[in-house]
Design a protein around this motif. Structure first.
Motif, PDB file in Angstrom:
ATOM      1  N   ALA A  97      27.767 -15.319 -12.346  1.00 28.37           N
ATOM      2  CA  ALA A  97      26.413 -15.847 -12.539  1.00 28.37           C
ATOM      3  C   ALA A  97      25.803 -15.259 -13.803  1.00 28.37           C
ATOM      4  O   ALA A  97      25.936 -14.062 -14.066  1.00 28.37           O
ATOM      5  N   ARG A  98      25.133 -16.095 -14.573  1.00 27.80           N
ATOM      6  CA  ARG A  98      24.514 -15.591 -15.803  1.00 27.80           C
ATOM      7  C   ARG A  98      23.075 -15.121 -15.563  1.00 27.80           C
ATOM      8  O   ARG A  98      22.457 -14.541 -16.456  1.00 27.80           O
ATOM      9  N   ARG A  99      22.544 -15.380 -14.361  1.00 24.02           N
ATOM     10  CA  ARG A  99      21.225 -14.856 -13.989  1.00 24.02           C
ATOM     11  C   ARG A  99      21.188 -14.674 -12.474  1.00 24.02           C
ATOM     12  O   ARG A  99      21.651 -15.540 -11.719  1.00 24.02           O
ATOM     13  N   VAL A 100      20.604 -13.546 -12.047  1.00 24.52           N
ATOM     14  CA  VAL A 100      20.385 -13.281 -10.624  1.00 24.52           C
ATOM     15  C   VAL A 100      18.882 -13.241 -10.392  1.00 24.52           C
ATOM     16  O   VAL A 100      18.150 -12.558 -11.122  1.00 24.52           O
ATOM     17  N   LEU A 101      18.428 -13.984  -9.403  1.00 21.98           N
ATOM     18  CA  LEU A 101      17.014 -14.003  -9.036  1.00 21.98           C
ATOM     19  C   LEU A 101      16.865 -13.436  -7.630  1.00 21.98           C
ATOM     20  O   LEU A 101      17.796 -13.506  -6.816  1.00 21.98           O
ATOM     21  N   TYR A 102      15.682 -12.919  -7.336  1.00 21.87           N
ATOM     22  CA  TYR A 102      15.451 -12.243  -6.060  1.00 21.87           C
ATOM     23  C   TYR A 102      14.014 -12.458  -5.620  1.00 21.87           C
ATOM     24  O   TYR A 102      13.086 -12.381  -6.439  1.00 21.87           O
ATOM     25  N   THR A 103      13.816 -12.739  -4.346  1.00 22.12           N
ATOM     26  CA  THR A 103      12.457 -12.902  -3.818  1.00 22.12           C
ATOM     27  C   THR A 103      11.891 -11.528  -3.469  1.00 22.12           C
ATOM     28  O   THR A 103      12.111 -10.999  -2.388  1.00 22.12           O
ATOM     29  N   SER A 104      11.168 -10.964  -4.414  1.00 24.55           N
ATOM     30  CA  SER A 104      10.563  -9.649  -4.272  1.00 24.55           C
ATOM     31  C   SER A 104       9.141  -9.807  -3.734  1.00 24.55           C
ATOM     32  O   SER A 104       8.813 -10.808  -3.082  1.00 24.55           O
ATOM     33  N   HIS A 105       8.290  -8.839  -4.021  1.00 27.19           N
ATOM     34  CA  HIS A 105       6.939  -8.823  -3.450  1.00 27.19           C
ATOM     35  C   HIS A 105       5.966  -8.268  -4.475  1.00 27.19           C
ATOM     36  O   HIS A 105       6.308  -7.371  -5.248  1.00 27.19           O
ATOM     37  N   MET A 106       4.749  -8.794  -4.458  1.00 26.63           N
ATOM     38  CA  MET A 106       3.724  -8.339  -5.389  1.00 26.63           C
ATOM     39  C   MET A 106       3.453  -6.836  -5.281  1.00 26.63           C
ATOM     40  O   MET A 106       3.046  -6.206  -6.249  1.00 26.63           O
ATOM     41  N   GLY A 107       3.694  -6.255  -4.112  1.00 28.50           N
ATOM     42  CA  GLY A 107       3.424  -4.837  -3.906  1.00 28.50           C
ATOM     43  C   GLY A 107       4.636  -3.945  -4.084  1.00 28.50           C
ATOM     44  O   GLY A 107       4.599  -2.779  -3.678  1.00 28.50           O
ATOM     45  N   ALA A 108       5.708  -4.471  -4.690  1.00 27.46           N
ATOM     46  CA  ALA A 108       6.936  -3.677  -4.831  1.00 27.46           C
ATOM     47  C   ALA A 108       6.664  -2.374  -5.571  1.00 27.46           C
ATOM     48  O   ALA A 108       6.227  -2.377  -6.711  1.00 27.46           O
ATOM     49  N   SER A 109       6.919  -1.262  -4.908  1.00 27.35           N
ATOM     50  CA  SER A 109       6.683   0.052  -5.501  1.00 27.35           C
ATOM     51  C   SER A 109       7.362   1.116  -4.642  1.00 27.35           C
ATOM     52  O   SER A 109       7.311   1.048  -3.406  1.00 27.35           O
ATOM     53  N   ALA A 110       7.957   2.080  -5.301  1.00 32.02           N
ATOM     54  CA  ALA A 110       8.599   3.173  -4.565  1.00 32.02           C
ATOM     55  C   ALA A 110       7.590   4.014  -3.804  1.00 32.02           C
ATOM     56  O   ALA A 110       7.956   4.746  -2.876  1.00 32.02           O
ATOM     57  N   SER A 111       6.304   3.931  -4.171  1.00 34.66           N
ATOM     58  CA  SER A 111       5.278   4.737  -3.511  1.00 34.66           C
ATOM     59  C   SER A 111       4.418   3.928  -2.536  1.00 34.66           C
ATOM     60  O   SER A 111       3.410   4.432  -2.050  1.00 34.66           O
ATOM     61  N   SER A 112       4.815   2.687  -2.251  1.00 32.64           N
ATOM     62  CA  SER A 112       4.023   1.849  -1.346  1.00 32.64           C
ATOM     63  C   SER A 112       3.930   2.461   0.051  1.00 32.64           C
ATOM     64  O   SER A 112       4.840   3.156   0.517  1.00 32.64           O
ATOM     65  N   HIS A 113       2.823   2.161   0.733  1.00 36.17           N
ATOM     66  CA  HIS A 113       2.685   2.553   2.125  1.00 36.17           C
ATOM     67  C   HIS A 113       3.564   1.708   3.048  1.00 36.17           C
ATOM     68  O   HIS A 113       3.792   2.082   4.205  1.00 36.17           O
ATOM     69  N   PHE A 114       4.030   0.551   2.558  1.00 31.84           N
ATOM     70  CA  PHE A 114       4.752  -0.422   3.373  1.00 31.84           C
ATOM     71  C   PHE A 114       6.238  -0.351   3.028  1.00 31.84           C
ATOM     72  O   PHE A 114       6.634  -0.510   1.882  1.00 31.84           O
ATOM     73  N   GLN A 115       7.063  -0.113   4.065  1.00 35.25           N
ATOM     74  CA  GLN A 115       8.490   0.074   3.842  1.00 35.25           C
ATOM     75  C   GLN A 115       9.124  -1.109   3.109  1.00 35.25           C
ATOM     76  O   GLN A 115       9.957  -0.931   2.202  1.00 35.25           O
ATOM     77  N   ALA A 116       8.754  -2.332   3.461  1.00 42.89           N
ATOM     78  CA  ALA A 116       9.363  -3.494   2.816  1.00 42.89           C
ATOM     79  C   ALA A 116       9.142  -3.478   1.312  1.00 42.89           C
ATOM     80  O   ALA A 116      10.033  -3.865   0.540  1.00 42.89           O
TER      81      ALA A 116
END
Length: 285
Positions: A97-116
């Protein structure tokens, strides 16, 4: 060929449906755990193959001939989720594949309160190191969760839920259409997208007000202690670990993690995204 994983799930199915309006069916493939559930797509000319993130050996066949692979995130938490996402990313790269896409989240952060959101951040880190161009679709928080919380917390003329903060609740329909647009216009976004959100962030105080306007009765917003609400969830059969993750959503909302509003989704759609307020009005009538 554009490959979409999880195409029998709520988001993946809608992405494929909308992609079919933009791309010929013979340029679309789906990777699903149970091909029998994707028969409707096969009947339209979509290539259907079995692929299971938990069984990486199946992904080479599922991703064969891929030009782009959209990895739809799984509904799990922690190391299991991140490991399976990484397996899918590695398989997409191995398939050429020449591009990989992923359904992430607006709150993606290693320090988020939310595990997801911490899981999404870890998956984005894997994408950054995968060796091919990537796109992380930073989806707004799914509005279906807001409606479920509303139903769980409403008792007559009270809305009893943990203290929250503004959240830009966003609908699967809009996010699916946006994902299809990005797939059909390869390279439109490199790296993480802006937050793909509805046009306004709502608190549950706001939703109590809307409920009052619709029903003609004042709906009082009551803040329930986190631990008490978690107990109520488990009393109604929600597994304890999952109930704890749901409480973390409120912690993250209070910290403002989901409050951002951005015009990017509306630009992709060419229209205003669906409003949670209008959807709630329909939900209550």
């Amino acid at each position: 060929m554009i490959i979409v994983t999880g195409a029998t799930g709520q988001l993946g199915r809608q992405i494929v449906e909308r992609l079919l309006t933009r791309v010929p069916a013979d340029r679309i493939g789906v990777s699903v755990r149970d091909p029998g559930k994707a028969r409707a797509f096969a009947d339209q000319g979509v290539r259907v193959r079995r692929g299971d993130f938990a069984d990486p050996a199946t992904l080479a066949h599922a991703f064969e001939g891929a030009t782009q692979v959209l990895v739809v995130s799984i509904d799990r938490f922690g190391a299991d989720a991140v490991g399976q996402h990484r397996a899918a990313i590695d398989a997409a790269v191995a398939a050429g594949a020449r591009r990989v896409l992923y359904t992430s989240h607006m709150g993606a952060s290693a320090s988020s309160h939310f595990q997801a959101c911490r899981d999404h951040a870890a998956t984005e880190e894997a994408l950054r190191g995968c060796g091919v161009p990537y796109t992380a679709l930073r989806n707004g928080f799914y509005a279906a969760s807001a409606l479920r919380f509303f139903d769980q917390g409403r008792h007559g003329d009270q809305l009893a839920l943990p203290a929250d903060g503004p959240v830009s609740w966003t609908f699967h329909e809009d996010l699916a259409e946006a994902a299809a647009a990005v797939l059909a216009d390869e390279g439109r976004f490199d790296g993480p997208t802006p937050p793909l959100t509805a046009g306004r962030a709502f608190t549950f105080d706001d939703l109590a007000r809307v409920a009052g306007e619709v029903t003609g009765r004042a709906v009082t917003r009551v803040a329930v202690p986190d631990d008490r609400f978690q107990e109520q969830l488990t009393e109604h059969g929600v597994p304890a670990e999952y109930a704890r993750h749901l409480i973390d959503i409120f912690l993250a909302a209070r910290a403002g993690e989901f409050a951002a509003v951005d015009p990017a989704l509306g630009t992709l759609l060419g229209r205003e995204p669906i409003s949670l307020e209008s959807a709630l009005r329909k939900h209550l009538t």
